[in-house]
Design a protein around this motif. Structure first.
Motif, PDB file in Angstrom:
ATOM      1  N   MET A 193      36.777 -25.391  -3.108  1.00 24.24           N
ATOM      2  CA  MET A 193      35.620 -25.397  -2.227  1.00 24.24           C
ATOM      3  C   MET A 193      36.092 -25.297  -0.781  1.00 24.24           C
ATOM      4  SD  MET A 193      32.687 -28.255  -2.048  1.00 24.24           S
ATOM      5  CE  MET A 193      32.146 -28.780  -0.463  1.00 24.24           C
ATOM      6  N   THR A 194      35.511 -24.389  -0.064  1.00 20.36           N
ATOM      7  CA  THR A 194      35.842 -24.204   1.330  1.00 20.36           C
ATOM      8  C   THR A 194      34.936 -25.081   2.188  1.00 20.36           C
ATOM      9  OG1 THR A 194      36.439 -21.927   0.871  1.00 20.36           O
ATOM     10  CG2 THR A 194      36.055 -22.509   3.164  1.00 20.36           C
ATOM     11  N   ILE A 195      35.535 -25.826   3.101  1.00 22.33           N
ATOM     12  CA  ILE A 195      34.755 -26.695   3.990  1.00 22.33           C
ATOM     13  C   ILE A 195      34.422 -25.908   5.247  1.00 22.33           C
ATOM     14  CG2 ILE A 195      34.791 -28.795   5.369  1.00 22.33           C
ATOM     15  CD1 ILE A 195      36.613 -30.021   3.294  1.00 22.33           C
ATOM     16  N   THR A 196      33.135 -25.817   5.533  1.00 18.53           N
ATOM     17  CA  THR A 196      32.675 -25.110   6.724  1.00 18.53           C
ATOM     18  C   THR A 196      31.914 -26.086   7.615  1.00 18.53           C
ATOM     19  OG1 THR A 196      30.590 -24.471   5.710  1.00 18.53           O
ATOM     20  CG2 THR A 196      32.443 -22.972   5.409  1.00 18.53           C
ATOM     21  N   ILE A 197      31.444 -25.577   8.732  1.00 16.76           N
ATOM     22  CA  ILE A 197      30.670 -26.393   9.661  1.00 16.76           C
ATOM     23  C   ILE A 197      29.423 -26.930   8.971  1.00 16.76           C
ATOM     24  CG2 ILE A 197      29.368 -26.355  11.818  1.00 16.76           C
ATOM     25  CD1 ILE A 197      32.366 -26.286  12.202  1.00 16.76           C
ATOM     26  N   ALA A 198      28.838 -26.140   8.088  1.00 17.78           N
ATOM     27  CA  ALA A 198      27.634 -26.579   7.380  1.00 17.78           C
ATOM     28  C   ALA A 198      27.916 -27.795   6.502  1.00 17.78           C
ATOM     29  CB  ALA A 198      27.085 -25.438   6.531  1.00 17.78           C
ATOM     30  N   HIS A 199      29.137 -27.914   6.005  1.00 15.07           N
ATOM     31  CA  HIS A 199      29.512 -29.069   5.192  1.00 15.07           C
ATOM     32  C   HIS A 199      29.851 -30.277   6.062  1.00 15.07           C
ATOM     33  CE1 HIS A 199      30.468 -25.771   2.296  1.00 15.07           C
ATOM     34  NE2 HIS A 199      29.746 -26.577   1.542  1.00 15.07           N
ATOM     35  N   LEU A 200      30.370 -30.031   7.251  1.00 12.51           N
ATOM     36  CA  LEU A 200      30.819 -31.128   8.106  1.00 12.51           C
ATOM     37  C   LEU A 200      29.670 -31.846   8.805  1.00 12.51           C
ATOM     38  CD1 LEU A 200      34.025 -29.657   9.743  1.00 12.51           C
ATOM     39  CD2 LEU A 200      33.852 -31.339   7.922  1.00 12.51           C
ATOM     40  N   GLN A 201      28.595 -31.161   9.108  1.00  8.21           N
ATOM     41  CA  GLN A 201      27.496 -31.770   9.855  1.00  8.21           C
ATOM     42  C   GLN A 201      26.906 -32.994   9.166  1.00  8.21           C
ATOM     43  OE1 GLN A 201      24.899 -28.485  10.694  1.00  8.21           O
ATOM     44  NE2 GLN A 201      25.826 -28.129  12.679  1.00  8.21           N
ATOM     45  N   PRO A 202      26.595 -32.952   7.867  1.00  5.77           N
ATOM     46  CA  PRO A 202      26.060 -34.167   7.234  1.00  5.77           C
ATOM     47  C   PRO A 202      27.069 -35.306   7.202  1.00  5.77           C
ATOM     48  CG  PRO A 202      25.692 -32.259   5.832  1.00  5.77           C
ATOM     49  CD  PRO A 202      26.551 -31.816   6.959  1.00  5.77           C
ATOM     50  N   ILE A 203      28.337 -34.989   7.013  1.00  2.00           N
ATOM     51  CA  ILE A 203      29.373 -36.025   6.990  1.00  2.00           C
ATOM     52  C   ILE A 203      29.489 -36.684   8.357  1.00  2.00           C
ATOM     53  CG2 ILE A 203      31.848 -36.433   6.700  1.00  2.00           C
ATOM     54  CD1 ILE A 203      31.782 -34.103   4.647  1.00  2.00           C
ATOM     55  N   ILE A 204      29.483 -35.880   9.402  1.00  2.00           N
ATOM     56  CA  ILE A 204      29.560 -36.410  10.759  1.00  2.00           C
ATOM     57  C   ILE A 204      28.325 -37.249  11.071  1.00  2.00           C
ATOM     58  CG2 ILE A 204      29.557 -35.767  13.201  1.00  2.00           C
ATOM     59  CD1 ILE A 204      31.297 -33.346  12.379  1.00  2.00           C
ATOM     60  N   ALA A 205      27.163 -36.810  10.629  1.00  3.42           N
ATOM     61  CA  ALA A 205      25.934 -37.562  10.869  1.00  3.42           C
ATOM     62  C   ALA A 205      25.973 -38.928  10.190  1.00  3.42           C
ATOM     63  CB  ALA A 205      24.726 -36.768  10.378  1.00  3.42           C
ATOM     64  N   ILE A 206      26.485 -38.983   8.962  1.00  8.02           N
ATOM     65  CA  ILE A 206      26.585 -40.262   8.247  1.00  8.02           C
ATOM     66  C   ILE A 206      27.571 -41.183   8.953  1.00  8.02           C
ATOM     67  CG2 ILE A 206      27.389 -41.345   6.114  1.00  8.02           C
ATOM     68  CD1 ILE A 206      26.232 -38.885   4.646  1.00  8.02           C
ATOM     69  N   LEU A 207      28.721 -40.670   9.327  1.00  2.35           N
ATOM     70  CA  LEU A 207      29.710 -41.489  10.033  1.00  2.35           C
ATOM     71  C   LEU A 207      29.166 -41.997  11.364  1.00  2.35           C
ATOM     72  CD1 LEU A 207      32.997 -39.479   9.373  1.00  2.35           C
ATOM     73  CD2 LEU A 207      32.302 -41.666   8.374  1.00  2.35           C
ATOM     74  N   ALA A 208      28.482 -41.139  12.101  1.00  2.00           N
ATOM     75  CA  ALA A 208      27.906 -41.560  13.375  1.00  2.00           C
ATOM     76  C   ALA A 208      26.857 -42.645  13.162  1.00  2.00           C
ATOM     77  CB  ALA A 208      27.297 -40.354  14.103  1.00  2.00           C
ATOM     78  N   GLY A 209      26.029 -42.489  12.136  1.00  2.00           N
ATOM     79  CA  GLY A 209      25.011 -43.492  11.847  1.00  2.00           C
ATOM     80  C   GLY A 209      25.610 -44.840  11.508  1.00  2.00           C
TER      81      GLY A 209
END
Length: 49
Positions: free
Chosen positions: A1-17
């Protein structure tokens, strides 16, 4: 699986929350960093990502 910006945004949002829940004073910094990163990516300065 290739990680793209579309995959990183939800992860970053959860970590920020989670960080905001733990340390509410981080809110200003998290929002500022997020806006800067989104702006830089929106301008296409990191086309290789």
């Amino acid at each position: 699986m290739t990680i793209t910006i579309a995959h990183l945004q939800p992860i970053i949002a959860i970590l920020a929350g989670v960080l905001i829940l733990i340390m509410p004073r981080l809110l200003n910094y998290i929002v500022a960093i997020y806006l800067i990163v989104v702006g830089v990516l929106g301008l296409g300065l990191f086309r290789g990502l």
